[in-house]
Design a protein around this motif. Sequence first.
Motif, PDB file in Angstrom:
ATOM      1  N   GLY A 179       8.097  -0.915  -9.850  1.00 38.33           N
ATOM      2  CA  GLY A 179       8.784  -2.201  -9.924  1.00 38.33           C
ATOM      3  C   GLY A 179       8.892  -2.870  -8.566  1.00 38.33           C
ATOM      4  N   VAL A 180       9.193  -2.062  -7.543  1.00 36.55           N
ATOM      5  CA  VAL A 180       9.271  -2.591  -6.178  1.00 36.55           C
ATOM      6  C   VAL A 180       7.912  -3.129  -5.744  1.00 36.55           C
ATOM      7  N   PHE A 181       6.850  -2.388  -6.102  1.00 43.42           N
ATOM      8  CA  PHE A 181       5.491  -2.833  -5.758  1.00 43.42           C
ATOM      9  C   PHE A 181       5.191  -4.191  -6.390  1.00 43.42           C
ATOM     10  N   ALA A 182       5.578  -4.365  -7.656  1.00 42.70           N
ATOM     11  CA  ALA A 182       5.339  -5.646  -8.334  1.00 42.70           C
ATOM     12  C   ALA A 182       6.058  -6.789  -7.627  1.00 42.70           C
ATOM     13  N   VAL A 183       7.293  -6.535  -7.179  1.00 44.95           N
ATOM     14  CA  VAL A 183       8.053  -7.556  -6.468  1.00 44.95           C
ATOM     15  C   VAL A 183       7.389  -7.889  -5.126  1.00 44.95           C
ATOM     16  N   ILE A 184       6.955  -6.851  -4.412  1.00 45.03           N
ATOM     17  CA  ILE A 184       6.294  -7.047  -3.117  1.00 45.03           C
ATOM     18  C   ILE A 184       5.025  -7.877  -3.282  1.00 45.03           C
ATOM     19  N   GLU A 185       4.248  -7.562  -4.306  1.00 42.41           N
ATOM     20  CA  GLU A 185       2.993  -8.284  -4.522  1.00 42.41           C
ATOM     21  C   GLU A 185       3.236  -9.741  -4.885  1.00 42.41           C
ATOM     22  N   ARG A 186       4.323 -10.009  -5.595  1.00 45.39           N
ATOM     23  CA  ARG A 186       4.626 -11.384  -5.996  1.00 45.39           C
ATOM     24  C   ARG A 186       5.033 -12.236  -4.796  1.00 45.39           C
ATOM     25  N   ARG A 187       5.642 -11.589  -3.802  1.00 46.08           N
ATOM     26  CA  ARG A 187       6.147 -12.331  -2.653  1.00 46.08           C
ATOM     27  C   ARG A 187       5.205 -12.312  -1.454  1.00 46.08           C
ATOM     28  N   ALA A 188       4.247 -11.381  -1.435  1.00 49.69           N
ATOM     29  CA  ALA A 188       3.362 -11.236  -0.275  1.00 49.69           C
ATOM     30  C   ALA A 188       2.433 -12.439  -0.154  1.00 49.69           C
ATOM     31  N   SER A 189       2.197 -12.877   1.082  1.00 49.10           N
ATOM     32  CA  SER A 189       1.282 -13.998   1.313  1.00 49.10           C
ATOM     33  C   SER A 189      -0.164 -13.587   1.068  1.00 49.10           C
ATOM     34  N   ASP A 190      -0.467 -12.339   1.304  1.00 49.50           N
ATOM     35  CA  ASP A 190      -1.823 -11.814   1.076  1.00 49.50           C
ATOM     36  C   ASP A 190      -1.677 -10.461   0.390  1.00 49.50           C
ATOM     37  N   PRO A 191      -1.393 -10.452  -0.926  1.00 43.30           N
ATOM     38  CA  PRO A 191      -1.059  -9.208  -1.625  1.00 43.30           C
ATOM     39  C   PRO A 191      -2.223  -8.234  -1.697  1.00 43.30           C
ATOM     40  N   LEU A 192      -1.878  -6.960  -1.798  1.00 44.04           N
ATOM     41  CA  LEU A 192      -2.884  -5.912  -1.949  1.00 44.04           C
ATOM     42  C   LEU A 192      -3.693  -6.128  -3.220  1.00 44.04           C
ATOM     43  N   ILE A 193      -3.008  -6.454  -4.304  1.00 41.67           N
ATOM     44  CA  ILE A 193      -3.661  -6.752  -5.587  1.00 41.67           C
ATOM     45  C   ILE A 193      -3.212  -8.142  -6.023  1.00 41.67           C
ATOM     46  N   PRO A 194      -4.057  -9.170  -5.863  1.00 38.64           N
ATOM     47  CA  PRO A 194      -3.683 -10.536  -6.253  1.00 38.64           C
ATOM     48  C   PRO A 194      -3.314 -10.625  -7.732  1.00 38.64           C
ATOM     49  N   ALA A 195      -2.443 -11.516  -8.056  1.00 42.91           N
ATOM     50  CA  ALA A 195      -1.961 -11.676  -9.428  1.00 42.91           C
ATOM     51  C   ALA A 195      -3.109 -11.945 -10.392  1.00 42.91           C
ATOM     52  N   GLY A 196      -3.125 -11.201 -11.476  1.00 43.84           N
ATOM     53  CA  GLY A 196      -4.102 -11.422 -12.534  1.00 43.84           C
ATOM     54  C   GLY A 196      -5.431 -10.736 -12.364  1.00 43.84           C
ATOM     55  N   VAL A 197      -5.746 -10.215 -11.174  1.00 44.43           N
ATOM     56  CA  VAL A 197      -7.075  -9.658 -10.961  1.00 44.43           C
ATOM     57  C   VAL A 197      -7.287  -8.386 -11.784  1.00 44.43           C
ATOM     58  N   GLY A 226       0.810  -1.214   0.000  1.00 48.50           N
ATOM     59  CA  GLY A 226       0.000   0.000   0.000  1.00 48.50           C
ATOM     60  C   GLY A 226       0.843   1.263   0.000  1.00 48.50           C
ATOM     61  N   LEU A 227       1.874   1.291   0.840  1.00 48.33           N
ATOM     62  CA  LEU A 227       2.741   2.470   0.909  1.00 48.33           C
ATOM     63  C   LEU A 227       3.517   2.672  -0.385  1.00 48.33           C
ATOM     64  N   THR A 228       3.998   1.572  -0.969  1.00 46.70           N
ATOM     65  CA  THR A 228       4.784   1.674  -2.201  1.00 46.70           C
ATOM     66  C   THR A 228       3.936   2.167  -3.364  1.00 46.70           C
ATOM     67  N   LEU A 229       2.733   1.611  -3.501  1.00 52.37           N
ATOM     68  CA  LEU A 229       1.855   2.033  -4.591  1.00 52.37           C
ATOM     69  C   LEU A 229       1.440   3.493  -4.426  1.00 52.37           C
ATOM     70  N   THR A 230       1.125   3.885  -3.197  1.00 45.94           N
ATOM     71  CA  THR A 230       0.744   5.273  -2.941  1.00 45.94           C
ATOM     72  C   THR A 230       1.899   6.217  -3.270  1.00 45.94           C
ATOM     73  N   ALA A 231       3.104   5.860  -2.838  1.00 39.08           N
ATOM     74  CA  ALA A 231       4.278   6.688  -3.115  1.00 39.08           C
ATOM     75  C   ALA A 231       4.524   6.806  -4.615  1.00 39.08           C
ATOM     76  N   ALA A 232       4.279   5.731  -5.356  1.00 41.78           N
ATOM     77  CA  ALA A 232       4.465   5.768  -6.810  1.00 41.78           C
ATOM     78  C   ALA A 232       3.486   6.749  -7.453  1.00 41.78           C
ATOM     79  N   MET A 233       2.237   6.710  -7.031  1.00 41.19           N
ATOM     80  CA  MET A 233       1.231   7.610  -7.598  1.00 41.19           C
ATOM     81  C   MET A 233       1.518   9.068  -7.229  1.00 41.19           C
TER      82      MET A 233
END
Length: 377
Positions: free
Chosen positions: A156-174, A118-125
């Motif tokens: 890019g950091v957000f994408a990496v975080i989401e790929r590794r997170a057990s419960d990602p903010l935005i699940p893959a493919g959604v 959440g923090l990474t995506l917000t900072a990017a925007m």
Amino acid sequence: ALGGVAQDSWVLILVRFITGATAGFMTPAGFSLLTTTFPEGPLRNKALAIYGAIGASGFLLGVVVGGVLTSLDWRLVFFAPAALALGFLVVGWAFIARDPSRDKASTNQRGQFDLAGGLTLTAAMVSVVFGIVTVGENASNPFGPIAFGVAAILAGVFAVIERRASDPLIPAGVVTRGLLPWASSIGLLFIGAFFAWQFVLTLYLQELLGWTPLQTGLAFSAMGIELLIAPFLTPRLVERFGNAAVMVTGLGAVAVGFALTLRLDATSGFFDLLPSLLLLGVAFAFIYGPLTAAAVEGVDESEHGVAGGIVYTGFQFGAALGVSAVTIVLVGGDPGPAQLEDYQRALIVPSAAAGLALLIGLLLSVRQRTRSIQVAD
């Protein structure tokens, strides 16, 4: 309430951050409650149309009431919503039932909060918006390109975080499922265009024509025609023609409405503005509900909250982009008061954004029609 007692501008910025964060919790949750309570079909479409009507009315009512409150004391613009929110908190606590399945779930079964994502995506925007404003003010300022570079790295950091997170903010493919990418893009452009248009038009009416905040607010109340259309007419049209077709009709209305304001000059009055205001009311009635309904088409029910979060993030990001872009065009590097030609030039921004949203909507409508023909065959 904190905004009402603010003495410095940084406090107002902090308040805006807090309200944005809380909206990030409330809007997806409310959206998910509706889509999971009502089955897909006419009943859900009607519920979302009413939901959309109330949501759009919040935009419109805020403009009208804001004008009234500002004419009395600008601090009331903060205190009045605080009192209203306190009332909603009490009523919600008493009447909104807990989800039994969540109460029975163990701590390990419950979703975790993806704070890093959440923090990474917000900072990017935020970096994107900062870059746009910086480049617009001074193209030679190195902080503009740096901000865009930082935004790309954060993405890019957000994408990496989401790929590794057990419960990602935005699940893959959604993001690419169903009509969600189409709805999100249209929502970003539509809300961005509306906020840009509203911002410029408010300044035009008050700074150039000399209208009071109360007069401006009462003029915008003409968009309240949306309240008569959305709950009663929109569900019937959706049932007959589908969400995409109704949404495209609304996008056409908003594009025409914005285009009509390009002819405004220093002698324009309320009746010159009225056709655009009425078209905007129709647009909100036809876009808001069908857009939110289309966003969850083809998305698993368990991910409706995520879909709602993506759509409303698009709304907020679009609003920030729209206001930033139109401010740059309005000011044009001149720190002096804006002139008529500055307002006319700035109004091109929301008109262009609305035109692009209409184009995407038409492509979506054609895609839906083609798929319907293929299924029928």
